[in-house]
Design a protein around this motif. Structure first.
Motif, PDB file in Angstrom:
ATOM      1  N   ALA B  67       0.835  -1.200   0.000  1.00  0.00           N
ATOM      2  CA  ALA B  67       0.000   0.000   0.000  1.00  0.00           C
ATOM      3  C   ALA B  67       0.870   1.249   0.000  1.00  0.00           C
ATOM      4  O   ALA B  67       0.566   2.231  -0.689  1.00  0.00           O
ATOM      5  CB  ALA B  67      -0.929  -0.010   1.207  1.00  0.00           C
ATOM      6  N   THR B  68       1.956   1.212   0.779  1.00  0.00           N
ATOM      7  CA  THR B  68       2.860   2.365   0.819  1.00  0.00           C
ATOM      8  C   THR B  68       3.419   2.660  -0.566  1.00  0.00           C
ATOM      9  O   THR B  68       3.370   3.796  -1.042  1.00  0.00           O
ATOM     10  CB  THR B  68       4.036   2.084   1.775  1.00  0.00           C
ATOM     11  N   GLY B  69       3.942   1.613  -1.206  1.00  0.00           N
ATOM     12  CA  GLY B  69       4.534   1.808  -2.524  1.00  0.00           C
ATOM     13  C   GLY B  69       3.512   2.310  -3.519  1.00  0.00           C
ATOM     14  O   GLY B  69       3.694   3.358  -4.154  1.00  0.00           O
ATOM     15  N   PHE B  70       2.413   1.593  -3.621  1.00  0.00           N
ATOM     16  CA  PHE B  70       1.420   1.945  -4.629  1.00  0.00           C
ATOM     17  C   PHE B  70       0.780   3.288  -4.314  1.00  0.00           C
ATOM     18  O   PHE B  70       0.559   4.115  -5.210  1.00  0.00           O
ATOM     19  CB  PHE B  70       0.359   0.838  -4.717  1.00  0.00           C
ATOM     20  N   GLY B  71       0.526   3.520  -3.039  1.00  0.00           N
ATOM     21  CA  GLY B  71      -0.087   4.782  -2.637  1.00  0.00           C
ATOM     22  C   GLY B  71       0.818   5.968  -2.919  1.00  0.00           C
ATOM     23  O   GLY B  71       0.383   6.980  -3.465  1.00  0.00           O
ATOM     24  N   LEU B  72       2.094   5.808  -2.586  1.00  0.00           N
ATOM     25  CA  LEU B  72       3.044   6.900  -2.820  1.00  0.00           C
ATOM     26  C   LEU B  72       3.129   7.213  -4.309  1.00  0.00           C
ATOM     27  O   LEU B  72       3.079   8.375  -4.726  1.00  0.00           O
ATOM     28  CB  LEU B  72       4.423   6.502  -2.278  1.00  0.00           C
ATOM     29  N   GLU B  73       3.203   6.150  -5.099  1.00  0.00           N
ATOM     30  CA  GLU B  73       3.310   6.357  -6.543  1.00  0.00           C
ATOM     31  C   GLU B  73       2.070   7.038  -7.088  1.00  0.00           C
ATOM     32  O   GLU B  73       2.152   7.992  -7.872  1.00  0.00           O
ATOM     33  CB  GLU B  73       3.518   5.007  -7.233  1.00  0.00           C
ATOM     34  N   THR B  74       0.908   6.551  -6.671  1.00  0.00           N
ATOM     35  CA  THR B  74      -0.333   7.105  -7.187  1.00  0.00           C
ATOM     36  C   THR B  74      -0.481   8.568  -6.773  1.00  0.00           C
ATOM     37  O   THR B  74      -0.777   9.432  -7.591  1.00  0.00           O
ATOM     38  CB  THR B  74      -1.527   6.293  -6.653  1.00  0.00           C
ATOM     39  N   TRP B  75      -0.209   8.829  -5.505  1.00  0.00           N
ATOM     40  CA  TRP B  75      -0.372  10.188  -4.994  1.00  0.00           C
ATOM     41  C   TRP B  75       0.588  11.143  -5.702  1.00  0.00           C
ATOM     42  O   TRP B  75       0.198  12.207  -6.177  1.00  0.00           O
ATOM     43  CB  TRP B  75      -0.148  10.204  -3.483  1.00  0.00           C
ATOM     44  N   THR B  76       1.867  10.768  -5.782  1.00  0.00           N
ATOM     45  CA  THR B  76       2.826  11.686  -6.394  1.00  0.00           C
ATOM     46  C   THR B  76       2.574  11.837  -7.887  1.00  0.00           C
ATOM     47  O   THR B  76       2.668  12.939  -8.416  1.00  0.00           O
ATOM     48  CB  THR B  76       4.273  11.216  -6.166  1.00  0.00           C
ATOM     49  N   ALA B  77       2.220  10.729  -8.557  1.00  0.00           N
ATOM     50  CA  ALA B  77       2.110  10.797 -10.012  1.00  0.00           C
ATOM     51  C   ALA B  77       0.800  11.420 -10.478  1.00  0.00           C
ATOM     52  O   ALA B  77       0.731  11.929 -11.589  1.00  0.00           O
ATOM     53  CB  ALA B  77       2.268   9.409 -10.615  1.00  0.00           C
ATOM     54  N   THR B  78      -0.244  11.340  -9.664  1.00  0.00           N
ATOM     55  CA  THR B  78      -1.520  11.907 -10.131  1.00  0.00           C
ATOM     56  C   THR B  78      -1.894  13.199  -9.434  1.00  0.00           C
ATOM     57  O   THR B  78      -2.596  14.014 -10.003  1.00  0.00           O
ATOM     58  CB  THR B  78      -2.677  10.906  -9.915  1.00  0.00           C
ATOM     59  N   MET B  79      -1.446  13.389  -8.189  1.00  0.00           N
ATOM     60  CA  MET B  79      -1.902  14.568  -7.465  1.00  0.00           C
ATOM     61  C   MET B  79      -0.792  15.558  -7.157  1.00  0.00           C
ATOM     62  O   MET B  79      -0.858  16.720  -7.501  1.00  0.00           O
ATOM     63  CB  MET B  79      -2.581  14.141  -6.160  1.00  0.00           C
ATOM     64  N   ASN B  80       0.247  15.037  -6.502  1.00  0.00           N
ATOM     65  CA  ASN B  80       1.256  15.970  -6.010  1.00  0.00           C
ATOM     66  C   ASN B  80       2.156  16.512  -7.115  1.00  0.00           C
ATOM     67  O   ASN B  80       2.571  17.660  -7.077  1.00  0.00           O
ATOM     68  CB  ASN B  80       2.095  15.275  -4.944  1.00  0.00           C
ATOM     69  N   VAL B  99       7.706  -1.243  -8.113  1.00  0.00           N
ATOM     70  CA  VAL B  99       8.101  -0.599  -6.855  1.00  0.00           C
ATOM     71  C   VAL B  99       7.214  -1.088  -5.705  1.00  0.00           C
ATOM     72  O   VAL B  99       7.701  -1.401  -4.604  1.00  0.00           O
ATOM     73  CB  VAL B  99       8.057   0.936  -6.995  1.00  0.00           C
ATOM     74  N   ALA B 100       5.896  -1.205  -5.972  1.00  0.00           N
ATOM     75  CA  ALA B 100       4.996  -1.694  -4.915  1.00  0.00           C
ATOM     76  C   ALA B 100       5.389  -3.120  -4.509  1.00  0.00           C
ATOM     77  O   ALA B 100       5.408  -3.466  -3.323  1.00  0.00           O
ATOM     78  CB  ALA B 100       3.555  -1.669  -5.421  1.00  0.00           C
ATOM     79  N   TYR B 101       5.760  -3.909  -5.484  1.00  0.00           N
ATOM     80  CA  TYR B 101       6.180  -5.295  -5.244  1.00  0.00           C
ATOM     81  C   TYR B 101       7.446  -5.350  -4.385  1.00  0.00           C
ATOM     82  O   TYR B 101       7.525  -6.084  -3.392  1.00  0.00           O
ATOM     83  CB  TYR B 101       6.427  -5.938  -6.613  1.00  0.00           C
ATOM     84  N   GLU B 102       8.421  -4.534  -4.744  1.00  0.00           N
ATOM     85  CA  GLU B 102       9.676  -4.543  -3.986  1.00  0.00           C
ATOM     86  C   GLU B 102       9.448  -4.060  -2.556  1.00  0.00           C
ATOM     87  O   GLU B 102      10.053  -4.572  -1.615  1.00  0.00           O
ATOM     88  CB  GLU B 102      10.741  -3.684  -4.664  1.00  0.00           C
ATOM     89  N   LEU B 103       8.572  -3.067  -2.393  1.00  0.00           N
ATOM     90  CA  LEU B 103       8.335  -2.576  -1.033  1.00  0.00           C
ATOM     91  C   LEU B 103       7.563  -3.607  -0.206  1.00  0.00           C
ATOM     92  O   LEU B 103       7.773  -3.723   1.003  1.00  0.00           O
ATOM     93  CB  LEU B 103       7.601  -1.243  -1.057  1.00  0.00           C
ATOM     94  N   THR B 104       6.690  -4.377  -0.857  1.00  0.00           N
ATOM     95  CA  THR B 104       6.016  -5.465  -0.150  1.00  0.00           C
ATOM     96  C   THR B 104       7.065  -6.408   0.432  1.00  0.00           C
ATOM     97  O   THR B 104       7.012  -6.794   1.607  1.00  0.00           O
ATOM     98  CB  THR B 104       5.127  -6.270  -1.130  1.00  0.00           C
ATOM     99  N   ILE B 105       8.028  -6.754  -0.416  1.00  0.00           N
ATOM    100  CA  ILE B 105       9.061  -7.696   0.010  1.00  0.00           C
ATOM    101  C   ILE B 105       9.936  -7.088   1.100  1.00  0.00           C
ATOM    102  O   ILE B 105      10.231  -7.723   2.112  1.00  0.00           O
ATOM    103  CB  ILE B 105       9.889  -8.130  -1.216  1.00  0.00           C
ATOM    104  N   LEU B 106      10.311  -5.818   0.895  1.00  0.00           N
ATOM    105  CA  LEU B 106      11.182  -5.168   1.873  1.00  0.00           C
ATOM    106  C   LEU B 106      10.521  -5.121   3.248  1.00  0.00           C
ATOM    107  O   LEU B 106      11.120  -5.513   4.259  1.00  0.00           O
ATOM    108  CB  LEU B 106      11.509  -3.752   1.402  1.00  0.00           C
ATOM    109  N   PHE B 107       9.275  -4.684   3.282  1.00  0.00           N
ATOM    110  CA  PHE B 107       8.581  -4.558   4.567  1.00  0.00           C
ATOM    111  C   PHE B 107       8.395  -5.925   5.214  1.00  0.00           C
ATOM    112  O   PHE B 107       8.648  -6.102   6.407  1.00  0.00           O
ATOM    113  CB  PHE B 107       7.208  -3.891   4.377  1.00  0.00           C
TER     114      PHE B 107
END
Lengths: 479, 176
Positions: B67-80, B99-107
């Motif tokens: 969620a962190t990865g996907f959320g960050l990407e979505t927020w920055t790429a569409t809104m911020n 990126v969302a996949y890698e962060l899933t694994i990292l966390f």
């Protein structure tokens, strides 16, 4: 091959066929611990070979530092990278090194999930190999950015420019994949070392060593509760690392496939990149295992059977890679795309044709020798084949990067690539770094997983499942 | 007596430790802990150890990482910071997967590793069990069973005798 059983317990002497050949000679828990920890605790076990290797490593490591120093002052123009080949050796070497790391993760994670007990003898130094290979790999893209002191720009963080990374770029995916891979590998490796640090703590006489290992083992006591959580965590880590390792090299293949360049678009790229990585990695594991077992008299632990199995795995992945080469040819000629066909023709018969055919010889033809059992049993033959495979895997990346980039769509962007002395020196330098770090590791940490070898001995006594039944009975009785 | 931590029996093999653990549990002791140089399959079950927290926290943190990865990407790429890259839509979600996949694994990996240590109470500087004689061999070839003094059934002589009868090579009173 004698699988003698120790007589420390009155248990039935049942040898599980799955563990036969994984250890030779007579052992007890104590003798295993003693022999494997003494490599760290008794300095006289490191003789001349260690000093020679560390000497070579040290000299070349300094070469690396010198090249980096020069690079920081002059910039990456000192490498052969130029239009149209903007990637050149730094990226070739990056992919080469990171691929080597993959076998270590595969051995420690995938073979654990598959319950391949023979991995116990080789996983520790293979994991160390992974980490040091990733260190060598990481240097390249970092320096290739041109301004490595700004490398943190690659990470998403709130900044005064109000800018965020470009999420659609595979180069950014690489940043996440490689940094995750590096940190998870270090974590997995350290978790694996904890019980062994406890053994070292309990056995070292030198007070400084004792205190160091006592800190490193974090107070490990080996209680049943500890072990249970430990095993759960190891399994989860293994389950997470396996898709991780597949994703890392797949993402590296995306680096290529997202670029609009002929020859980088076959759908077979991700699996064939991963297989190639594991292939090169097994070659490196064999190259390390052959001298290590000889110099440190570890033939009882890393048996000929291990060498045989590693050779077979190398052959298997080699065949997958070879299949990938054939599919690339097939894809290009079937595509009907004149640029693809021209590139493939150029790859075979152009000025870099020598590299392509040498690569086919090294990676496709030479490993076929491994079908012969006599060659799999000969350590020197295995060593030589592994060296050849490593060269072949380097050439593979060379062919992929250089040939496609020098024959783009427009003749105006055609060119010819030559490397400079600095490319070669830096490559040698990273080898020195790898050798230096690896042999330092051999000296200060147990290169074979001590507790897993004890566990293997335990399985020698029993075969699997004996305890589970006991436990079930006990639990039933208690209820 | 209050200084006493446990009665510790020393065993020579995993089988003996296992049998002793089973017997001790059958006798009704509850505050029992076994120490071994190798993981012994089923030993934790005998001691009624069951803790599902680790796998669950790994799962939760994995979902959170994704969620962190996907959320960050979505927020920055569409809104911020919406930014046209190659004419792709701002919310080009297939590109966000790696990126969302890698962060899933990292966390999840770090939760598994560090969670194991934290739930095990590590790092820890000292523990009374280290006062046991010959405990330095618990990381090599000796197996220990500790019955804590806190246990309701604990009786100095009786417990010691029982451990002796179960085949302990050495029974020692361990102080805190």
């Amino acid at each position: 091959m004698s699988n003698s059983l120790p007589d420390s317990s009155g248990s039935n002497h049942l040898v599980d066929p799955a563990v036969a050949g994984m250890m030779e000679g007579e052992h007890t828990y104590e003798s295993i611990t003693e022999k494997l920890t003494s490599i760290v605790l008794r300095q006289d076990r490191h003789g001349l070979p260690w000093w020679i290797m560390i000497g070579i490593g040290f000299v070349l490591y300094n070469v690396l530092f010198s090249v980096i120093l020069k690079l920081l002052f002059t910039g990456i123009g000192m490498f052969g990278n130029n239009e149209p080949v903007g990637w050149g050796w730094p990226i070739i070497n990056f992919v080469w090194w990171i691929g080597i790391g993959h076998a270590g993760t595969l051995i420690s994670a995938f073979l654990l999930l598959m319950r391949q007990n023979w991995r116990n003898a080789i996983n520790r130094f293979a994991e160390a190999m992974t980490i040091f290979a990733v260190v060598c790999a990481g240097i390249y893209p970092l320096l290739h950015t041109g301004r490595p002191w700004c490398a943190y720009w690659l990470f998403p963080y709130p900044n005064i420019l109000a800018m965020w990374p470009q999420w659609r770029s595979p180069l950014l995916w690489d940043v996440f994949a490689v940094s995750t891979y590096a940190s998870v590998s270090v974590l997995f490796w350290f978790i694996g070392l904890i019980p062994d640090f406890a053994s070292l703590r309990d056995r070292s006489e030198n007070i400084l060593a004792k205190k160091t290992f006592a800190c490193l083992c974090l107070g490990w006591r080996g209680s049943a509760e500890h072990w249970r959580r430990y095993e759960v965590a190891s399994l989860i880590l293994a389950g997470i690392s396996t898709p991780l390792v597949l994703s890392v090299h797949s993402i590296i293949s995306f680096d290529f496939s997202v670029g609009i360049v002929p020859g980088w678009h076959t759908t077979i790229s991700p699996p064939y990149f991963v297989a190639g990585a594991v292939y090169a990695g097994f070659a490196m594991v064999i190259m390390l295992a052959v001298p290590l077992r000889k110099w440190y008299h570890l033939e009882e632990y890393i048996t000929q059977k291990h060498m045989d199995w590693m050779a077979k795995l190398m052959l298997t992945t080699g065949l997958i890679v070879f299949y990938g080469y054939l599919m690339e040819l097939f894809y290009s000629y079937l595509s009907g795309d004149p640029y693809e066909i021209a590139m493939m023709h150029f790859r075979q018969f152009g000025p870099y044709g020598w590299a392509y055919w040498l690569l086919i010889c090294c990676n496709g033809v030479t490993p076929q020798l491994l079908w012969i059992p006599r060659i799999r049993r000969s350590n020197s033959a295995l060593f030589i084949i592994s060296v050849v495979v490593s060269i072949g895997m380097w050439l593979e990346r060379y062919v992929i990067v250089v040939v496609s980039l020098t024959r783009d769509y427009l003749p105006s962007s055609w060119g010819y690539f030559t490397n400079t002395m600095w490319d070669a020196l830096m490559y040698l330098g990273t080898m020195g770094q790898f050798i230096f770090l690896f042999f330092m590791f051999v000296r200060v940490m147990p290169m074979i997983n001590v507790f897993e070898m004890r566990e293997l001995l335990h399985k020698f006594h029993h075969g699997h499942g004996a305890h589970t039944e006991d436990a079930t009975h006990a639990v039933e009785a208690a209820e | 007596m209050s200084k006493m931590y446990a009665m510790v029996g020393e065993f020579a093999s995993p089988e003996e430790l296992m049998n002793a653990a089973i017997a001790v549990r059958e006798k009704g002791y509850r505050k029992v802990e076994a120490y071994s140089p190798i993981p012994i399959e089923g030993l934790a079950d005998v001691l009624d150890f069951d803790d599902p927290r680790l796998p669950w926290s790994v799962f939760i943190m994995g979902v959170l990482g994704c969620a962190t990865g996907f959320g960050l990407e979505t927020w920055t790429a569409t809104m911020n910071y919406p930014w046209n890259v190659g004419g792709k839509p701002y919310f080009s979600w297939p590109n966000f997967i790696p990126v969302a996949y890698e962060l899933t694994i990292l966390f999840s990996a770090f939760t598994a590793g560090l969670g194991m240590l934290i739930l095990n109470g590590l790092p820890r500087l000292h523990h009374p069990i280290f006062n046991t004689p010959r405990f330095e061999r618990a990381s090599s070839d000796l197996f220990f069973l500790a019955i804590e003094a806190k246990d309701g059934l604990f009786d100095r002589e009786e417990t010691a005798q029982m451990l002796q009868d179960l085949g302990a090579q050495l029974v020692s009173e361990v102080e805190k």
